[in-house]
Write a protein that holds these residues in place. Structure first.
Motif, PDB file in Angstrom:
ATOM      1  N   TYR A  80       0.834  -1.205   0.000  1.00 27.67           N
ATOM      2  CA  TYR A  80       0.000   0.000   0.000  1.00 27.67           C
ATOM      3  C   TYR A  80       0.868   1.254   0.000  1.00 27.67           C
ATOM      4  O   TYR A  80       0.578   2.228  -0.686  1.00 27.67           O
ATOM      5  CB  TYR A  80      -0.946  -0.026   1.199  1.00 27.67           C
ATOM      6  N   ARG A  84       1.400   4.214  -3.006  1.00 29.45           N
ATOM      7  CA  ARG A  84       1.324   5.656  -2.775  1.00 29.45           C
ATOM      8  C   ARG A  84       2.569   6.387  -3.265  1.00 29.45           C
ATOM      9  O   ARG A  84       2.558   7.598  -3.400  1.00 29.45           O
ATOM     10  CB  ARG A  84       1.073   5.940  -1.292  1.00 29.45           C
ATOM     11  N   PHE A 106      -8.337  11.323   0.239  1.00 30.25           N
ATOM     12  CA  PHE A 106      -8.492   9.869   0.402  1.00 30.25           C
ATOM     13  C   PHE A 106      -7.170   9.171   0.742  1.00 30.25           C
ATOM     14  O   PHE A 106      -7.045   8.480   1.744  1.00 30.25           O
ATOM     15  CB  PHE A 106      -9.075   9.282  -0.884  1.00 30.25           C
ATOM     16  N   ALA A 107      -6.181   9.380  -0.138  1.00 24.44           N
ATOM     17  CA  ALA A 107      -4.909   8.682   0.053  1.00 24.44           C
ATOM     18  C   ALA A 107      -4.177   9.142   1.314  1.00 24.44           C
ATOM     19  O   ALA A 107      -3.701   8.305   2.085  1.00 24.44           O
ATOM     20  CB  ALA A 107      -4.035   8.842  -1.186  1.00 24.44           C
ATOM     21  N   ARG A 109      -5.462  10.200   4.015  1.00 25.25           N
ATOM     22  CA  ARG A 109      -6.157   9.586   5.153  1.00 25.25           C
ATOM     23  C   ARG A 109      -5.824   8.110   5.250  1.00 25.25           C
ATOM     24  O   ARG A 109      -5.601   7.580   6.338  1.00 25.25           O
ATOM     25  CB  ARG A 109      -7.663   9.774   5.027  1.00 25.25           C
ATOM     26  N   ALA A 110      -5.820   7.426   4.074  1.00 20.76           N
ATOM     27  CA  ALA A 110      -5.476   5.998   4.086  1.00 20.76           C
ATOM     28  C   ALA A 110      -4.069   5.797   4.633  1.00 20.76           C
ATOM     29  O   ALA A 110      -3.761   4.765   5.220  1.00 20.76           O
ATOM     30  CB  ALA A 110      -5.612   5.407   2.689  1.00 20.76           C
ATOM     31  N   ARG A 114      -4.375  12.592   9.911  1.00 19.31           N
ATOM     32  CA  ARG A 114      -5.676  12.919  10.484  1.00 19.31           C
ATOM     33  C   ARG A 114      -5.857  14.428  10.689  1.00 19.31           C
ATOM     34  O   ARG A 114      -6.979  14.910  10.753  1.00 19.31           O
ATOM     35  CB  ARG A 114      -5.847  12.210  11.835  1.00 19.31           C
ATOM     36  N   ARG A 159      -5.789  14.051  -7.052  1.00 21.47           N
ATOM     37  CA  ARG A 159      -5.816  12.913  -6.132  1.00 21.47           C
ATOM     38  C   ARG A 159      -4.520  12.109  -6.235  1.00 21.47           C
ATOM     39  O   ARG A 159      -3.971  11.655  -5.246  1.00 21.47           O
ATOM     40  CB  ARG A 159      -7.013  12.034  -6.480  1.00 21.47           C
ATOM     41  N   SER A 162      -1.865  13.762  -4.366  1.00 20.74           N
ATOM     42  CA  SER A 162      -2.113  13.974  -2.940  1.00 20.74           C
ATOM     43  C   SER A 162      -1.197  13.140  -2.063  1.00 20.74           C
ATOM     44  O   SER A 162      -0.940  13.476  -0.929  1.00 20.74           O
ATOM     45  CB  SER A 162      -3.564  13.653  -2.603  1.00 20.74           C
ATOM     46  N   HIS A 163      -0.707  12.020  -2.590  1.00 19.20           N
ATOM     47  CA  HIS A 163       0.203  11.221  -1.744  1.00 19.20           C
ATOM     48  C   HIS A 163       1.654  11.473  -2.119  1.00 19.20           C
ATOM     49  O   HIS A 163       2.519  10.644  -1.878  1.00 19.20           O
ATOM     50  CB  HIS A 163      -0.166   9.739  -1.793  1.00 19.20           C
TER      51      HIS A 163
END
Lengths: 251, 301
Positions: A80, A84, A106-107, A109-110, A114, A159, A162-163
């Motif tokens: 995972y 990313r 999304f990413a 947070r995954a 937080r 998106r 984002s990571h």
């Protein structure tokens, strides 16, 4: 320039049917590598190998090695985390059925971020980078699927950024969007290149010519030729098939 | 539009006209049946409903003495509570279990195993309710007596376990369809973002499929409310305001089933049973209406 990705002897079969035949090449750091070739030539499969989403295709088998920063990706245990490190933009825009904000967050947070202020900042930066911020800043809580096609594609790019990926893969990103938006995104890619390596799969050979530093030509799962874009689009590439394809006299 | 329609029917061969007519008839027949049933039930109960029945007492009094010689009382409050409490308890068990099973079958198990699961679930749905009642009456009865040290095992808990087992297959198969209908591109996009399988499920699939999942839950609940035989056999069938899972209860449906055979056609008691039928009709109508409104609300969002 160092090598970001090293691919050697890569073979992929879908239930016995070959999709990639012993492909070997390197992707340099901070380059835009254009990947061109007709349908069924293995371009999308290549991207799926790189972010290890080929594992979701049950009948796919894989041989050969793919190294990211010198590390064989098949030995990475945190798959995972690996995904990313690679941003992926698919041909048809997929706004997840979440708000614009949640799509981009999304990413992160995954990955476990937080903090609200950190996420706010990140969402704004990614939407800015994808040239979408000005159009959506006052409606971040509307559904991502409500945006127009071109906006959704920029949302998927935001998106994918984002990571903070090291490699950005774009699979025919302009297939569903208008030329003006395409041009805007192309400008974005030129800027992003300073921060990351970009793999640009495209059916528009002119797009590869405009953007790519080097270009690879695939045909029926074989890598026919990889060279600097100038050479591929010159009158004298090494292979006749390459010349025919980029000049539209193929087949 | 009108011109187009005229033109298309004019060009149809005779056999197509017949087929179209037949299909049209099939479609309209379901409306006719629903109204027909409602009309029949209403007609049988109407006389007493408008002339003699104290509706306030009917809905709020727990005293159900339809056969008392000099003081007949028709209070269905305990029966309504019975129906709702046993359904609610059944849903508490069936919803998490059913949705969990649907997520497993749709997202986590191998294609081969999925086929097996689907066959078994369909088999579970095909078990007649009287068989469930039989299991409740014998097996579950003993189990509850032993586990909870209860004097008798024919209780609300027993009935709701039976109802849960009966609604789970409905919930699983509809919820699984809803999850399968979510485009694979959503899964791929989320996976490419480094989401784990479980993150894909609760961050993407559940929000995307919420309409279908809600429909699954409501259809499961509707099945529970309407179920008769199993609850008649498993819940003790005793008019009682339920005080907990181990109290025995009686439901609206079971009352009709148990008493309709023993009343004289046309007398008060007979008509009251039909009024209970109208009440059940109204309840299901309200449940469906709520479902419609909720789903529409979600859509507008």
């Amino acid at each position: 320039m160092g090598n970001k990705i090293e691919i050697s002897g890569l073979e992929v079969h879908y239930g016995g049917k070959p999709a990639l035949n012993r492909v070997s090449f390197d992707v340099h750091e901070n380059e835009i590598l254009g990947i061109i070739g007709p349908a069924q030539s293995g371009k999308t499969t290549l991207l799926k190998v790189i972010n290890r989403t080929l594992e979701f295709v049950p009948e796919a088998t894989l041989n050969g090695t793919v190294k990211l920063d010198g590390v064989d990706i098949s030995t990475v245990s945190d798959v995972y985390g690996l995904r990313r490190r690679i941003g992926m933009v698919l041909p048809l825009p997929v706004g997840l059925p979440l708000s614009i904000y949640d799509n981009v967050a999304f990413a992160p947070r995954a990955a476990g971020i937080r903090s609200k202020s950190q996420l706010d900042e990140l969402v704004e930066r990614c939407l800015q980078q994808a040239a979408l911020w000005d159009e959506v800043e006052d409606r971040l809580d509307t559904l991502g699927t409500k945006l127009s096609g071109g906006q959704q594609q920029r949302l998927t790019i935001a998106r994918a950024l984002s990571h903070e990926p090291e490699v950005l893969c774009l699979d025919e990103f302009s297939i569903a969007i208008d030329p003006v938006t395409t041009m805007r995104i192309e400008e974005v890619l030129k800027t992003l290149r300073k921060e990351m390596t970009i793999l640009l799969v495209t059916n528009l050979v002119q797009q590869a010519k405009r953007l790519a530093t080097r270009t690879a030509f695939f045909l029926n799962g074989d890598l026919i030729e990889i060279d600097s874009t100038d050479v591929i689009f010159s009158d004298t590439p090494t292979q006749q098939a390459t010349y025919d394809y980029v000049n539209g006299t193929f087949g | 539009m009108n011109i187009l329609r005229k033109k298309s029917t004019a060009n149809l061969p005779f056999s197509e006209t017949v087929i179209e007519l037949f299909i049209r008839l099939c479609g309209f027949s379901c409306i006719i049946f629903v109204f027909g049933i409602f009309f029949f039930v209403f007609r049988e109960g109407a006389g007493f409903l408008f002339n003699g029945l104290d509706i306030g007492q009917f809905l709020t009094s727990p005293e159900w003495y339809p056969t008392s010689l000099n003081n007949k009382r028709y209070g269905t409050f305990a029966l309504i509570l019975g129906t709702f409490s046993v359904t609610a308890l059944a849903m508490c068990m069936a919803v998490p279990f059913g949705l969990g099973a649907a997520i497993f079958v749709s997202e986590f198990c191998s294609p081969k195993l999925r086929e097996t699961f689907k066959i078994v679930i369909e088999l579970l749905a095909a078990i007649p309710s009287v068989v469930w009642g039989f299991i409740g009456l014998t097996l579950m009865n003993q189990l509850i007596i032993q586990v909870f040290n209860a004097p008798i095992g024919l209780t609300m808990l027993n009935g709701s376990i039976m109802l849960a087992l009966m609604s789970v297959p409905i919930i699983v198969s509809i919820a699984e369809d809803a999850l399968k209908a979510v485009p694979d591109s959503y899964r791929e996009a989320a996976e490419a973002l480094g989401a784990t399988r479980w993150q894909v499920v609760y961050r993407v699939l559940l929000p995307a499929a919420k309409n279908g999942l809600l429909a699954a839950v409501l259809l499961g609940a509707a099945r529970s409310i309407g179920e008769t035989m199993a609850v008649l056999m498993a819940t003790g069938h005793s008019v009682n305001i339920p005080s907990g899972p181990l109290s025995w209860i009686r439901t609206l449906t079971a009352t009709i089933a148990a008493e309709l055979g023993e009343v004289a056609r046309g007398d008060e008691h007979y008509q009251v049973l039909f009024i209970i039928g109208i009440l059940l009709f109204t309840i299901t109508f309200v449940v469906n209406l709520i479902a419609d409104l909720v789903i529409k609300g979600i859509r507008q969002e």
